[in-house]
Design a protein around this motif. Structure first.
Motif: not given
Ligand code: G3P
Length: 253
Positions: A96, A98, A168, A173, A215-216, A235-236
């Motif tokens: 990931h 991060e 991603e 993100i 950002s889904v 999705i986060g």
């Molecule tokens: O692993 C999913 C993530 O990195 C996306 O996060 O909060 O932008 O949907 P988010």
């Protein structure tokens, strides 16, 4: 109608202690995703075993968010593939952004982890992503092809069938991110499809699921899964609440 399978997963990141994780897993335990939709959630390591137990009879799969590539030994603070498999995980999120950004994860360590995960029967979900600089300089494709090729180096044809890849964009993100335009994601995924086809043996019918994450939301999920080379989403934030997650999953069919 021959519809493609769609993967919808949520990465809880460093959120939810065991009590909240168990309560949320219970809220999801009787959920039945629409046909052809494969769901998973990735809780923090401290809740893997409990969430795995709650979801034992559920079609929802459980994933870890990271692991080390050795099976055991003097690696203080790390957890290994056999440990997470024993906790009930069948998937492991690897590389990931991060982790690449803050914990020194590299293409090389991702490759070691991918191969260790496969040795222990786990499905690696390999995260690849371009930074804002790379995106703005127009070198996203090169970066993503490199990350994918290195992550999959030395993976056998048979094992490729258990691999998942998620694109991603780092700039998409989190709360400061902005979702990538579906047209851009489509271009990237078409390139990635070519990259993974090249890695799979000629004539092989392996179709590595290619997911999108960043950002889904309820407002854009259908735009992504409708793209021919997008096989799902990771999705986060939008998926952390169980009711929202179920709604997102329902919305893709
Ligand atoms: O692993 C999913 C993530 O990195 C996306 O996060 O909060 O932008 O949907 P988010």
């Amino acid at each position: 109608m021959n519809q493609k399978s769609i993967w919808v997963g949520t990465n809880w990141k460093m959120n939810k202690g065991p009590a909240e994780a168990i309560a949320d897993a219970r809220a999801l335990a009787f959920f039945r995703p629409p046909e052809g939709v494969r769901c998973f959630l990735a809780p923090p390591a401290t809740s893997l075993r409990d969430v795995g137990a709650v979801l034992q009879d559920s079609p929802l799969m459980v994933g870890a968010q990271n692991m080390y590539w050795e099976d055991n030994g003097a690696w203080t603070g790390e957890i290994s593939a056999p440990m997470i498999a024993e906790c009930g995980a069948s998937i492991v999120v690897l590389g990931h952004s991060e982790r690449r950004q803050h914990f020194g994860e590299t293409d090389w360590t991702v490759n070691l982890k991918v191969r260790a995960a496969l040795r222990h029967g786990l499905r690696p979900l390999i995260c690849i992503g371009d930074t804002l600089d790379e995106y703005e300089f127009g070198v996203s494709q090169e970066t993503l092809a490199r990350q994918t090729k290195i992550a999959l180096h030395g993976v056998s044809q048979e094992d490729l069938e258990r691999v998942l890849v998620v694109y991603e964009p780092v700039w998409a993100i989190g709360s400061a991110g902005r979702p990538a335009e579906p047209a851009f994601v489509s271009q990237i995924h078409t390139t990635l499809r070519g990259v993974v086809k090249e890695i799979a043996m000629q004539g092989s019918s392996v179709r590595i699921p290619l997911l999108y994450g960043g950002s889904v939301s309820r407002g854009n999920i259908r735009d992504y899964v409708a793209l021919p080379d997008v096989d799902g989403v990771l999705i986060g934030r939008a998926g952390w609440n169980p009711a929202d997650f179920m709604d997102l999953v329902e919305s893709v069919r």
